[in-house]
Write a protein that holds these residues in place. Structure first.
Motif, short mmCIF file in Angstrom:
data_model
loop_
_atom_site.label_atom_id
_atom_site.label_comp_id
_atom_site.label_asym_id
_atom_site.label_seq_id
_atom_site.Cartn_x
_atom_site.Cartn_y
_atom_site.Cartn_z
N PHE A 29 0.84 -1.20 0.00
CA PHE A 29 0.00 0.00 0.00
C PHE A 29 0.88 1.26 0.00
N ALA B 31 -5.19 2.33 -5.68
CA ALA B 31 -4.43 1.22 -5.07
C ALA B 31 -4.79 1.09 -3.59
N GLN B 32 -4.13 1.89 -2.75
CA GLN B 32 -4.40 1.81 -1.31
C GLN B 32 -5.88 2.13 -1.05
N GLY B 33 -6.49 1.36 -0.16
CA GLY B 33 -7.92 1.54 0.08
C GLY B 33 -8.20 2.66 1.06
N TYR C 112 -5.39 -10.35 4.01
CA TYR C 112 -4.93 -8.98 4.30
C TYR C 112 -3.51 -9.05 4.87
N ASN D 1 -11.32 -8.54 2.03
CA ASN D 1 -10.31 -7.79 1.29
C ASN D 1 -9.20 -8.78 0.94
N TYR E 248 -15.48 -4.09 6.92
CA TYR E 248 -16.35 -3.65 5.82
C TYR E 248 -17.81 -4.06 6.07
N LYS F 265 -13.70 2.76 7.60
CA LYS F 265 -14.42 2.62 6.33
C LYS F 265 -15.85 3.12 6.45
N PHE G 275 -13.72 -2.57 -3.04
CA PHE G 275 -12.73 -3.01 -4.02
C PHE G 275 -13.39 -3.74 -5.19
N ARG H 103 -6.49 -5.27 -8.01
CA ARG H 103 -7.55 -4.74 -7.15
C ARG H 103 -7.61 -3.23 -7.26
N1 GLN Z 1 -6.68 -1.54 4.16
C1 GLN Z 1 -6.12 -0.75 3.12
C2 GLN Z 1 -6.13 -1.54 1.81
O1 GLN Z 1 -6.37 -2.71 1.81
C3 GLN Z 1 -4.71 -0.30 3.36
C4 GLN Z 1 -4.32 0.01 4.74
C5 GLN Z 1 -2.85 0.30 4.81
O2 GLN Z 1 -2.33 1.03 4.00
N2 GLN Z 1 -2.20 -0.31 5.73
O3 GLN Z 1 -5.84 -0.97 0.81
#
Ligand code: GLN
Ligand code: PMP
Length: 378
Positions: free
Chosen positions: A13, A29-31, A112, A161, A193, A224, A308, A353
């Protein structure tokens, strides 16, 4: 110096966000949400920061916030709810509460990125069970077969995720059977989520199963739900005996969580039900992104929840997803996350993703750029 985490580098990320910023690409990219939280919530934070809520709070969390969480989830505010620095700290503390050196931990892959290092730092031995490609269902017989006398913990995440899969009632009952057969087994359930679900899918929290509730740490986050990933505010729900152990660790990792944010969130939870619009809000964004995308170039996989969307390019080329995500960022101007990073052995299904928690303009621009991107995939 010998590293305790020799295989770990800088998180994907961090790397993809840095790359996106350096080439001025759209960062899917990063969520994280590309928009602001409700001004009411921001106002409450400013209010409490200027009205005396700036010192340490009780380690378990401010009573007002635990009270609101007790109302929402039906856990006891004093003995079963702990406010943490994001779901990350809840997950880390929960894992540390039950895993001793040599204990086996079942990790469902793709996973994750935090889970594996958190297990390894406790001396735990990861046992990977893969979701079945391409549906990403869990084979519970395989989970059962991988359990030994040393298995201590199963880690679950729903909505998931990076696949967007949601656990079904059949999944929950299969897990119940396993837990009933193995009295020394615990569960960590990552439910960050929980309020983002599509196409009629329902979130089935493990807290709703009496059998599972007794053995489960529910790890959750405000990040979120309220568009506040930078506030790092989360919580762990667990029965008293598990919470007691978790708090021993939590008090020495962080002691307590940012005090003004806890008061702000307590006010906010009391005054709004804004999470109820989240599924509709994000389902519209997912659909906007997909309706603009030329699916002959990138093929969408189902997304049942989370923010995502996975896209496959397997029909166009077989280049590694880590390479393709970089090329797309640099040449097409859209950053994504290669999903092979979520597998311990870097299994590459040629799927990227994309986070669609972005304003509509960004989503439209990203889809248009991706529609022109096949020339970079050859
Ligand atoms: N949860 C976020 C993702 O999946 C990223 C979190 C982080 O950057 N540590 O993109
Ligand atoms: N679990 C999952 C599945 C996530 O995607 C994330 C990242 N947003 C986290 C945990 C961490 O949550 P937090 O930012 O609240 O620590």
């Amino acid at each position: 110096m010998t590293s305790r985490l020799p295989a770990v580098g800088t998180s994907i990320f961090t790397r993809m966000t840095a790359l996106a910023n350096s080439v001025n690409a759209l960062n899917l990219a990063q969520g994280f949400p590309g928009f602001e939280p409700d001004p009411v919530l921001a106002e409450r934070l400013a209010y409490h920061a200027s009205h005396g809520k700036n010192q340490y709070s009780p380690a378990a969390g401010v009573p007002e916030l635990r009270h609101q969480l007790a109302l929402k989830y039906g856990y006891h505010a004093d003995t079963e709810i702990t406010v943490t620095c994001g779901a990350s700290e809840a997950l880390f503390s929960a894992i540390a509460s039950v895993v001793s050196p040599g204990d086996e931990v079942i990790i469902i892959e793709p996973a994750y990125d935090l889970y594996l290092p958190a297990v390894q730092l406790q001396g735990g031995i990861p046992v990977f069970v893969r979701m079945k490609y391409p549906d990403f269902t869990i084979d519970w017989q395989e989970v059962q077969d991988r359990i030994t006398a040393r298995t201590r913990l199963i880690l679950l995440n729903s909505p998931h995720n990076p696949t967007g899969k949601v656990l079904t009632a059949a999944d929950i009952s299969a897990l119940e059977q396993i837990v009933l057969q193995h009295p020394g087994l615990f569960v960590v359930s990552d439910e960050v989520y929980e309020h983002i679900l599509f196409d009629g899918h329902q979130h089935l929290s493990l807290s709703q199963s009496p059998v599972l509730r007794e053995r489960t740490f529910i790890c959750n986050s405000f990040a979120k739900t309220y568009h506040i990933t930078g506030w790092k505010t989360g919580y762990c729900l667990a029965p008293e005996n598990l919470t007691r152990e978790l708090r021993k660790i939590h008090q020495y990792i962080t002691f307590c969580t940012f005090t003004p944010a806890q008061y702000a969130l307590a006010d906010y939870l009391e005054s709004t039900n804004s999470h109820q619009v989240l599924s509709e809000f994000y389902s519209r964004k997912r659909d906007l992104f997909l309706s603009t995308l030329d699916t002959a170039v990138f093929r969408p996989l189902p997304s049942e929840g989370t923010f995502f969307q996975n896209l496959s390019y397997a029909h166009l080329c077989q280049r590694p997803d880590t390479e393709v995500s970089v090329v797309l960022t640099e040449k097409a101007g859209v950053a994504s996350i290669p999903t092979s990073v979520f597998y311990s052995d870097a299994t590459d299904h040629h799927i990227l993703r994309f986070c669609f928690a972005k304003d509509d303009e960004t989503l439209l621009a990203a889809a248009q750029r991706l529609n022109q991107a096949s020339r970079f995939l050859g």
